[in-house]
Design a protein around this motif. Structure first.
Motif, PDB file in Angstrom:
ATOM      1  N   LEU A 263       0.915  -1.165   0.031  1.00  0.00           N
ATOM      2  CA  LEU A 263      -0.030  -0.107  -0.225  1.00  0.00           C
ATOM      3  C   LEU A 263       0.969   1.382   0.057  1.00  0.00           C
ATOM      4  O   LEU A 263       0.454   2.185  -0.771  1.00  0.00           O
ATOM      5  CB  LEU A 263      -0.943  -0.090   1.307  1.00  0.00           C
ATOM      6  CG  LEU A 263      -2.127  -0.924   1.088  1.00  0.00           C
ATOM      7  CD1 LEU A 263      -2.667  -0.946   2.592  1.00  0.00           C
ATOM      8  CD2 LEU A 263      -3.239  -0.561   0.064  1.00  0.00           C
ATOM      9  N   TRP A 264       1.880   1.135   0.725  1.00  0.00           N
ATOM     10  CA  TRP A 264       2.652   2.370   0.779  1.00  0.00           C
ATOM     11  C   TRP A 264       3.447   2.557  -0.551  1.00  0.00           C
ATOM     12  O   TRP A 264       3.886   3.888  -0.873  1.00  0.00           O
ATOM     13  CB  TRP A 264       3.829   2.190   1.884  1.00  0.00           C
ATOM     14  CG  TRP A 264       3.369   2.809   3.236  1.00  0.00           C
ATOM     15  CD1 TRP A 264       2.586   1.974   4.192  1.00  0.00           C
ATOM     16  CD2 TRP A 264       3.465   4.172   3.671  1.00  0.00           C
ATOM     17  NE1 TRP A 264       2.350   2.824   5.246  1.00  0.00           N
ATOM     18  CE2 TRP A 264       2.677   4.212   4.856  1.00  0.00           C
ATOM     19  CE3 TRP A 264       3.839   5.304   3.197  1.00  0.00           C
ATOM     20  CZ2 TRP A 264       2.699   5.523   5.453  1.00  0.00           C
ATOM     21  CZ3 TRP A 264       3.980   6.484   3.849  1.00  0.00           C
ATOM     22  CH2 TRP A 264       3.099   6.447   4.980  1.00  0.00           C
ATOM     23  N   ARG A 266       2.469   2.250  -3.357  1.00  0.00           N
ATOM     24  CA  ARG A 266       1.478   3.029  -4.318  1.00  0.00           C
ATOM     25  C   ARG A 266       1.421   4.296  -3.767  1.00  0.00           C
ATOM     26  O   ARG A 266       1.169   5.143  -4.724  1.00  0.00           O
ATOM     27  CB  ARG A 266       0.296   2.210  -4.656  1.00  0.00           C
ATOM     28  CG  ARG A 266       0.599   1.037  -5.318  1.00  0.00           C
ATOM     29  CD  ARG A 266      -0.632   0.428  -5.830  1.00  0.00           C
ATOM     30  NE  ARG A 266      -0.984  -0.895  -4.832  1.00  0.00           N
ATOM     31  CZ  ARG A 266      -2.051  -1.141  -4.569  1.00  0.00           C
ATOM     32  NH1 ARG A 266      -3.156  -0.889  -5.369  1.00  0.00           N
ATOM     33  NH2 ARG A 266      -2.041  -2.196  -3.602  1.00  0.00           N
TER      34      ARG A 266
ATOM     35  N   GLU B 169      -9.516  -0.173 -10.812  1.00  0.00           N
ATOM     36  CA  GLU B 169      -9.475   0.895 -11.932  1.00  0.00           C
ATOM     37  C   GLU B 169     -10.447   0.740 -12.914  1.00  0.00           C
ATOM     38  O   GLU B 169      -9.824   0.406 -14.085  1.00  0.00           O
ATOM     39  CB  GLU B 169      -8.073   1.293 -12.270  1.00  0.00           C
ATOM     40  CG  GLU B 169      -7.848   2.695 -12.936  1.00  0.00           C
ATOM     41  CD  GLU B 169      -6.589   3.019 -13.322  1.00  0.00           C
ATOM     42  OE1 GLU B 169      -5.568   2.179 -13.039  1.00  0.00           O
ATOM     43  OE2 GLU B 169      -6.291   3.971 -13.911  1.00  0.00           O
ATOM     44  N   ILE B 194      -2.606  11.455  -4.332  1.00  0.00           N
ATOM     45  CA  ILE B 194      -2.244   9.879  -4.230  1.00  0.00           C
ATOM     46  C   ILE B 194      -3.339   9.134  -4.663  1.00  0.00           C
ATOM     47  O   ILE B 194      -4.350   9.262  -3.835  1.00  0.00           O
ATOM     48  CB  ILE B 194      -1.753   9.765  -2.656  1.00  0.00           C
ATOM     49  CG1 ILE B 194      -0.555  10.831  -2.227  1.00  0.00           C
ATOM     50  CG2 ILE B 194      -1.382   8.401  -2.538  1.00  0.00           C
ATOM     51  CD1 ILE B 194      -0.305  10.530  -0.792  1.00  0.00           C
ATOM     52  N   ASN B 196      -4.944   5.402  -4.820  1.00  0.00           N
ATOM     53  CA  ASN B 196      -4.590   4.040  -4.515  1.00  0.00           C
ATOM     54  C   ASN B 196      -5.787   3.120  -4.554  1.00  0.00           C
ATOM     55  O   ASN B 196      -6.561   3.056  -3.963  1.00  0.00           O
ATOM     56  CB  ASN B 196      -4.149   3.858  -3.097  1.00  0.00           C
ATOM     57  CG  ASN B 196      -3.403   2.575  -2.633  1.00  0.00           C
ATOM     58  OD1 ASN B 196      -3.450   1.623  -3.504  1.00  0.00           O
ATOM     59  ND2 ASN B 196      -2.270   2.446  -1.692  1.00  0.00           N
ATOM     60  N   TYR B 197      -5.775   2.437  -5.773  1.00  0.00           N
ATOM     61  CA  TYR B 197      -6.778   1.256  -6.125  1.00  0.00           C
ATOM     62  C   TYR B 197      -6.341   0.023  -5.394  1.00  0.00           C
ATOM     63  O   TYR B 197      -5.550  -0.634  -5.550  1.00  0.00           O
ATOM     64  CB  TYR B 197      -6.848   0.807  -7.398  1.00  0.00           C
ATOM     65  CG  TYR B 197      -7.499   2.098  -8.406  1.00  0.00           C
ATOM     66  CD1 TYR B 197      -8.807   2.369  -8.326  1.00  0.00           C
ATOM     67  CD2 TYR B 197      -6.740   3.050  -9.100  1.00  0.00           C
ATOM     68  CE1 TYR B 197      -9.483   3.256  -9.141  1.00  0.00           C
ATOM     69  CE2 TYR B 197      -7.440   3.989  -9.893  1.00  0.00           C
ATOM     70  CZ  TYR B 197      -8.724   4.049  -9.876  1.00  0.00           C
ATOM     71  OH  TYR B 197      -9.281   5.204 -10.481  1.00  0.00           O
ATOM     72  N   ILE B 198      -7.155  -0.139  -4.147  1.00  0.00           N
ATOM     73  CA  ILE B 198      -6.713  -1.262  -3.384  1.00  0.00           C
ATOM     74  C   ILE B 198      -7.227  -2.875  -3.845  1.00  0.00           C
ATOM     75  O   ILE B 198      -6.971  -3.882  -3.182  1.00  0.00           O
ATOM     76  CB  ILE B 198      -7.073  -1.292  -1.956  1.00  0.00           C
ATOM     77  CG1 ILE B 198      -8.751  -1.277  -1.929  1.00  0.00           C
ATOM     78  CG2 ILE B 198      -6.612   0.184  -1.353  1.00  0.00           C
ATOM     79  CD1 ILE B 198      -9.333  -1.386  -0.448  1.00  0.00           C
ATOM     80  N   ALA B 208      -8.887   0.998   5.123  1.00  0.00           N
ATOM     81  CA  ALA B 208      -8.196   1.921   6.445  1.00  0.00           C
ATOM     82  C   ALA B 208      -6.815   2.076   6.180  1.00  0.00           C
ATOM     83  O   ALA B 208      -6.284   3.115   6.588  1.00  0.00           O
ATOM     84  CB  ALA B 208      -8.698   1.172   7.470  1.00  0.00           C
ATOM     85  N   ALA B 209      -5.999   0.851   6.034  1.00  0.00           N
ATOM     86  CA  ALA B 209      -4.444   1.149   6.192  1.00  0.00           C
ATOM     87  C   ALA B 209      -4.104   1.758   4.948  1.00  0.00           C
ATOM     88  O   ALA B 209      -3.281   2.700   5.094  1.00  0.00           O
ATOM     89  CB  ALA B 209      -3.959  -0.301   6.088  1.00  0.00           C
ATOM     90  N   ALA B 210      -4.688   1.870   3.744  1.00  0.00           N
ATOM     91  CA  ALA B 210      -4.601   2.756   2.443  1.00  0.00           C
ATOM     92  C   ALA B 210      -4.614   4.068   3.019  1.00  0.00           C
ATOM     93  O   ALA B 210      -3.671   5.108   2.714  1.00  0.00           O
ATOM     94  CB  ALA B 210      -5.335   2.141   1.386  1.00  0.00           C
ATOM     95  N   GLU B 212      -4.616   5.605   5.818  1.00  0.00           N
ATOM     96  CA  GLU B 212      -3.679   5.908   7.015  1.00  0.00           C
ATOM     97  C   GLU B 212      -2.223   6.216   6.270  1.00  0.00           C
ATOM     98  O   GLU B 212      -1.593   7.094   6.587  1.00  0.00           O
ATOM     99  CB  GLU B 212      -3.502   4.633   7.891  1.00  0.00           C
ATOM    100  CG  GLU B 212      -3.001   5.054   9.413  1.00  0.00           C
ATOM    101  CD  GLU B 212      -2.627   3.883  10.134  1.00  0.00           C
ATOM    102  OE1 GLU B 212      -2.815   2.762   9.837  1.00  0.00           O
ATOM    103  OE2 GLU B 212      -1.890   4.024  11.230  1.00  0.00           O
ATOM    104  N   ALA B 213      -2.148   5.391   5.081  1.00  0.00           N
ATOM    105  CA  ALA B 213      -0.630   5.704   4.541  1.00  0.00           C
ATOM    106  C   ALA B 213      -0.774   7.140   3.878  1.00  0.00           C
ATOM    107  O   ALA B 213       0.458   7.894   3.835  1.00  0.00           O
ATOM    108  CB  ALA B 213      -0.150   4.782   3.498  1.00  0.00           C
ATOM    109  N   MET B 214      -1.815   7.566   3.434  1.00  0.00           N
ATOM    110  CA  MET B 214      -2.134   8.792   2.707  1.00  0.00           C
ATOM    111  C   MET B 214      -1.832   9.774   3.721  1.00  0.00           C
ATOM    112  O   MET B 214      -1.390  10.665   3.660  1.00  0.00           O
ATOM    113  CB  MET B 214      -3.290   8.761   2.043  1.00  0.00           C
ATOM    114  CG  MET B 214      -3.686   7.938   0.902  1.00  0.00           C
ATOM    115  SD  MET B 214      -5.282   7.830   0.197  1.00  0.00           S
ATOM    116  CE  MET B 214      -4.981   6.658  -1.231  1.00  0.00           C
ATOM    117  N   GLU B 216      -0.522   9.864   6.764  1.00  0.00           N
ATOM    118  CA  GLU B 216       1.016   9.989   7.238  1.00  0.00           C
ATOM    119  C   GLU B 216       1.837  10.390   6.086  1.00  0.00           C
ATOM    120  O   GLU B 216       2.907  11.073   6.493  1.00  0.00           O
ATOM    121  CB  GLU B 216       1.364   8.548   7.559  1.00  0.00           C
ATOM    122  CG  GLU B 216       0.924   8.098   9.103  1.00  0.00           C
ATOM    123  CD  GLU B 216       1.255   6.865   9.628  1.00  0.00           C
ATOM    124  OE1 GLU B 216       1.956   6.205   8.907  1.00  0.00           O
ATOM    125  OE2 GLU B 216       0.485   6.442  10.339  1.00  0.00           O
ATOM    126  N   SER B 217       1.491  10.644   4.784  1.00  0.00           N
ATOM    127  CA  SER B 217       2.012  11.340   3.914  1.00  0.00           C
ATOM    128  C   SER B 217       1.537  12.699   3.848  1.00  0.00           C
ATOM    129  O   SER B 217       1.743  13.193   2.528  1.00  0.00           O
ATOM    130  CB  SER B 217       2.083  10.612   2.435  1.00  0.00           C
ATOM    131  OG  SER B 217       2.434   9.113   2.752  1.00  0.00           O
TER     132      SER B 217
END
Lengths: 310, 353, 403
Positions: A263-264, A266, B169, B194, B196-198, B208-210, B212-214, B216-217
């Motif tokens: 995930l990171w 991407r 996508e 950003i 993110n297609y999960i 949720a994790a995707a 969170e990564a955003m 934190e970015s």
């Protein structure tokens, strides 16, 4: 490009996210491990997770009490586990297929109950993040390990606990004996049925907690089929871990951390097809096993019903 | 008629319908619609939006004039095809295949039921070039609402980083995401988007994790589409990042962070279909939900006060799209959507101050 | 001890195969209570279920079409379970099978003759599924990676691979130009359609004098050649498992790998072979879904939209058929009927689809639990006649052998 991933924020993010994602797997896999160690394969974990997720969510929504939510999840899990035990131990049904039945039952029932109780998706106030004093102050490590909700800590505490029960107690000895050689255990006066009832019920309770760790801790929401196949991965992780709590822990962390990593990757805009990135945790779990040197045989009586001779 | 006998009555009706396959809507008989949809009627997304539209029409016209039935969770395409054929043979006036994956099956069965009208979406193909005359098509131009929300998102973001969580996508999700992205970059070309297609429609934990990564970015504005977004909304809520919803209102999930939702109102395509049918036209027309025809509505969260210039910019963007001043051009390689200045229509609003 | 079973074994031999049916009825009885709780009339509901499955020629055709992949996956499961491996990878194997048939159909020149086209595509789907299953087999045999783990993982990998291919390599060029970019192929050329067998059946019916010369009975249905292929293959698998040396060795390995090793059987090779064949049959199921039903591949709705969950449901069908290829034929039809009828029930009574899921779960639980009675009696027969009943799951036999 890869350099983008090598900074503190990202690495902390990956590790911390991996730990959170691993939590439901830990509950479900350790529960499943107890069942398998005693010789019962339960493929119905996913259904039990969904029932647990719904019950905990429903209880917390209506009472506001997290304690009651957990208790309710444990109770419904015990009931589902008991049902699985009746089917697979007393009625000696083929275990894989009974599990598929339990799965479908849980999948449908949790959705049905949800539709009957809620007219729209709502959230609840779930377990808050607990910063462990002092420990969470440690740079990097504090952020990774000591800023989670209570159910995450409990899940990781389960690992040594499960190891202790399995290897250092009479109960653990009985469980292993029943899974390895039920006939011999029976002659030694161990009730094979009673031990298996215990482990499968325990497995149900833990699977249910896995669901609760999503619906009242990580996500604080319920939705139909919200576990999205995690229950099946949890079963696979038991094989990965060679029926040992430590192995299960490694498997759950590996799978979840790779998932967080992809995930990171991407998020940082590294250009690999999303589909291939999503494959990574599944592929690496297999590869890790191929290259791991030590491997243990499965419990000899796994998925074999036991009936005492006349 | 008492409620107790209703099931029996329904069965009798069905038997009659079976016996008389050519059951045209006659005076005194209700207009009967059947819809087949991929997920459940309470999915807070694509399926529910159609269910809500039919329920609204029923409310308006009365149960004695308008009946509708649904077949839900038909993600298995062959099952959906069976359901469509079954409804057609039971004499429903209009049978709706509410999923772009149903098109091929529909085109195969529609010629067998010339007296039934079919509608499907989201797509623009009415299969008229295959000689089929009884299929309507409908789509949602969700890139339009996406664009407007993107404009707002770009203005509201302080960090200039915006995150979008998508399923796979394709389809409606891709349109919305591409539109949103175009809106952000149109307003702030330096913004970082950003996406993110999960690869999952149901995994809330992964969403949720995707998210969170955003976050934190440094993302401080998020949006997303499909059923798994409640996972992402929860993460946004925790740190107070703003959220934009689509397909139906998600305000109830997190009233303190949801800025606005793009809401679908399918009555806008259903009403003209009914009208056509009343005039004997059974298909061949394609419809779209747009900002212009009111099928796409930007539903603002009344509890969240927005800066005036953001509201003004949103309205300006809506006006510009409606008037044709801005044209969202779809890149044919699938790379995304670019914005072009179009020829404003005669009654176009003046350039805002 | 109940002795009646010894006195009248014939009666029980008659009843035993019907046991799943009784169990299904019991499960439906529980379902009736739930329907009542949902304010639905169970009689209306179950009538809809029956009508959806068997009530008309279209319903019968739908049931048989639904049963086809269940049967193909199911007979594969018979092979793998008899060989002592649990293949839960049917979903992934179906997907790669479907992809192989699709990709080949798109590549072959339009001039390919229909017979050759069909044959090549079916072979390709079998081969692809066999490779996917064979990977799990090789991982188990040579790297000791448990097959439940690897097949669960390979299912997911196949789904992502499918989405990738349909989004890039195989996507319909027309769809690729549209903004929505639906990840699906173009419709496959007509020569890759499995023939519909309705007209053949009608000819047969006319010849038998069952219908008039101008009547159309099956000709209007969608019934395709797949079911015929599946039934032929079921018989072939039966002959393979019980009448050939290789089949015998597969079963021997499944029953007792250690003894087989001492008897000189290369156990690893047969583990791979079981999963290979099992995967191949599931792959074929995928190919037949493409060529008989969908005529294209689409990633919209994920893997399950294509497989219809047959990779798992086939396991259920095989176990309902007591892991016997011939028994799997009626079991697949019955389970297919339940799935098709369940959808009709949802449509007609307008209950949530979740209720149908619960109902099917209950049926599985009840049927699998009812096996106990049959097995117990079978065991008593063992004591009396000192000859094992021919077809029992390997687990129970292995267990007795160990005692």
């Amino acid at each position: 490009m890869i350099g983008d991933l090598l900074n503190a924020t990202v690495l902390i993010g990956i590790a911390s996210s991996g730990i959170q994602l691993a939590t439901p797997y830990l509950y479900a896999s350790i529960g499943e491990m107890f069942g398998q160690r005693s010789g019962v394969l339960n493929l119905g974990v996913e259904g039990m997770m969904l029932m647990g997720a719904f019950t905990a969510f429903y209880t917390v929504h209506n009472t506001g009490s997290l304690v009651l939510g957990v208790l309710a999840a444990l109770m419904i899990g015990a009931l589902m586990g008991l049902a699985m035990a009746v089917i697979s131990v007393t009625l000696q049904a083929e275990q894989g297929i009974s599990g598929i039945g339990i799965y479908l039952f849980g999948l449908g029932m949790s959705d049905l109950l949800f539709q009957k109780s809620f007219s729209q998706i709502v959230t609840v106030r779930g377990f808050p993040t607990i910063r462990i004093p002092l420990l969470s102050e440690i740079p990097v490590i504090g952020e990774v390990f000591f800023e989670h909700n209570l159910l995450v800590y409990v899940a990781f505490a389960l690992v040594p606990l499960a190891w202790f029960v399995l290897n250092k107690t009479t109960l653990g000895l009985k469980i292993r004996a029943v899974g390895q050689n039920p006939q011999a255990a029976d002659t030694m006066g161990i009730s094979v049925a009673r031990v298996r009832y215990f482990t499968v019920t325990l497995g149900g309770m833990l699977a249910s907690m896995a669901g609760a760790s999503l619906s009242i801790a990580l996500l604080n929401v319920f939705q139909q089929n919200m576990t999205a196949g995690q229950g099946f991965i949890a079963v696979a992780l038991v094989y990965f871990g060679s029926w040992r709590p430590g192995g299960v822990l490694i498997g759950a962390l590996l799978f979840s951390t790779v998932n967080a990593l992809q995930l990171w990757v991407r998020t940082k805009g590294i250009d690999i097809p999303a589909e291939y990135a999503s494959m990574a945790p599944y592929l690496l779990t297999i590869l890790a096993l191929v290259f791991a040197s030590k491997r243990v045989d499965q419990p000899a009586a796994l998925s074999k019903p036991f009936e005492r001779g006349d | 008629m008492s409620k107790k006998h209703l099931p029996l009555f329904v069965v009798v009706m069905l038997v009659v319908a079976l016996a008389v396959p050519v059951a045209q809507a006659q005076d005194g008989e209700p207009f009967r619609v059947a819809v087949v949809m991929p997920s459940t009627v309470n999915d807070l997304a694509f399926s529910q939006s159609m269910y809500d539209a039919l329920a609204a029409i029923q409310e308006e016209r009365g149960e004695e004039n308008f009946e509708f039935v649904y077949s839900e969770n038909m993600f298995i395409v062959d099952d959906a095809a069976t359901a469509l054929r079954d409804y057609a043979s039971e004499g429903y006036d209009l049978v709706i295949a509410h999923g772009s994956q149903y098109g091929a099956s529909l085109a195969e069965l529609a010629p067998d039921f010339p007296d039934t009208a079919f509608a499907w979406g989201t797509d623009i193909n009415t299969y008229t070039d295959e000689g089929i005359t009884n299929i309507f098509a409908y789509e949602a131009r969700s890139e339009e609402g996406g664009f407007v929300q993107g404009v707002m998102g770009a203005m509201l973001s302080e960090s200039g980083v915006i995150g979008i969580v998508g399923p796979i996508e394709a389809g409606d999700a891709k349109l919305y995401v591409d539109g949103y992205k175009a809106g952000v970059l149109y307003t702030n070309p330096d913004a970082e988007v950003i996406v993110n297609y999960i690869q999952s429609f149901s995994d809330l934990a992964l969403a949720a994790a995707a998210a969170e990564a955003m976050l934190e970015s440094d993302a401080d504005v998020l949006t997303g589409t499909a059923q798994m977004v409640p996972g992402a909304i929860g993460q946004a809520q925790e740190v107070g990042a703003l959220w934009f919803g689509t397909q139906s209102s998600q305000t109830s999930l997190a009233p303190e962070i949801v800025v606005a939702n793009q809401v679908y109102d399918w009555t806008v395509v259903l009403e003209p279909i009914f009208e056509n049918m009343a005039n004997g036209v059974m298909g061949g027309e394609a419809y779209a939900l747009t900002l212009e025809n009111g099928g796409l509505v930007i539903d603002f969260n009344p509890d969240l006060e927005l800066p005036e210039e953001v509201m003004a910019a949103a309205e300006e963007a809506i006006d510009a799209i409606v008037s044709g001043e801005l044209v969202l051009v779809v890149d044919e390689t699938g790379a995304g959507i670019t914005v072009e200045e179009g020829e404003p229509m005669a009654e176009a609003t003046e350039e805002a101050e | 001890m109940d002795l009646s079973s010894f006195r009248n074994p014939r009666l029980y031999r008659l009843i035993d195969p019907l046991l799943p049916l009784f169990a299904t009825l019991a499960a439906l009885l529980v379902g009736a209570v739930m329907l009542l709780l949902m304010n639905a009339n169970p009689i209306t509901a179950y009538r809809a279920l029956y009508e959806g499955a068997f009530g008309s020629k279209n319903a019968v055709a739908d049931t048989l079409i639904k049963a086809t992949p269940l049967l193909l996956v199911g007979i594969g499961i018979c092979i793998s379970f008899r060989g002592g491996v649990i293949n839960v990878g049917g979903e992934g194997q179906m997907i790669v099978g479907g992809l192989a048939a699709t990709a080949l159909a798109l590549e072959l020149p339009e001039t390919t003759s229909p017979a050759l086209a069909l044959l090549l595509c079916l072979a390709a789907s079998f081969a692809a599924g066999a490779i996917w299953g064979g990977i799990a087999g090789a991982l188990k045999a040579y790297f000791k990676v448990n097959e439940i783990l690897s097949t669960i993982m390979l299912n997911q990998i196949a789904i992502y691979w499918m989405i990738y291919l349909l989004n890039n390599t195989l996507i319909d060029p027309l769809k690729a130009q549209q903004a929505s970019r639906i990840p699906e192929t173009a419709r496959l050329p007509r020569q890759f359609d499995l023939p519909r067998i309705g007209e053949w059946l009608d000819t047969l019916y006319k010849w038998l004098g069952l219908v008039g010369p101008d009547d159309k009975l099956w000709a209007t249905t969608l019934l395709h050649l797949g079911i015929v292929l599946a039934v032929i293959l079921a018989i072939a698998v039966y002959i393979f498992l019980w009448r050939t040396t290789i089949g015998y060795r597969i079963r021997a390995v499944g029953k007792n790998p250690r003894a087989s090793r001492y008897a000189g059987i290369r156990v690893k090779r047969y583990v791979v072979l079981s999963l290979l064949l099992s995967g191949g049959l599931a792959g074929l199921a995928g190919g037949i879904q493409v060529m008989g039903v969908r005529h294209r591949m689409s990633a919209e709705g994920g893997g399950i939209a294509f497989t219809g969950n047959a990779g798992f449901n086939g396991i259920v069908a095989a176990l309902f058929g007591q892991l016997h290829p011939i028994g799997t034929i009626p079991a697949s039809v019955l389970f297919g009927a339940l799935l098709v009828g369940g959808n009709k029930l949802q449509r007609d009574v307008q209950v949530p689809s979740a209720l149908i899921t619960v109902l099917i779960g209950l049926v599985i639980i009840f049927v699998v639990s009812s096996e106990l009675w049959r097995r117990r009696r079978a065991r008593r027969r063992v004591i009396v006649t000192e000859a094992g009943p021919p077809d029992r799951p390997p687990e129970s036999q292995a267990m007795e052998a160990g005692r």
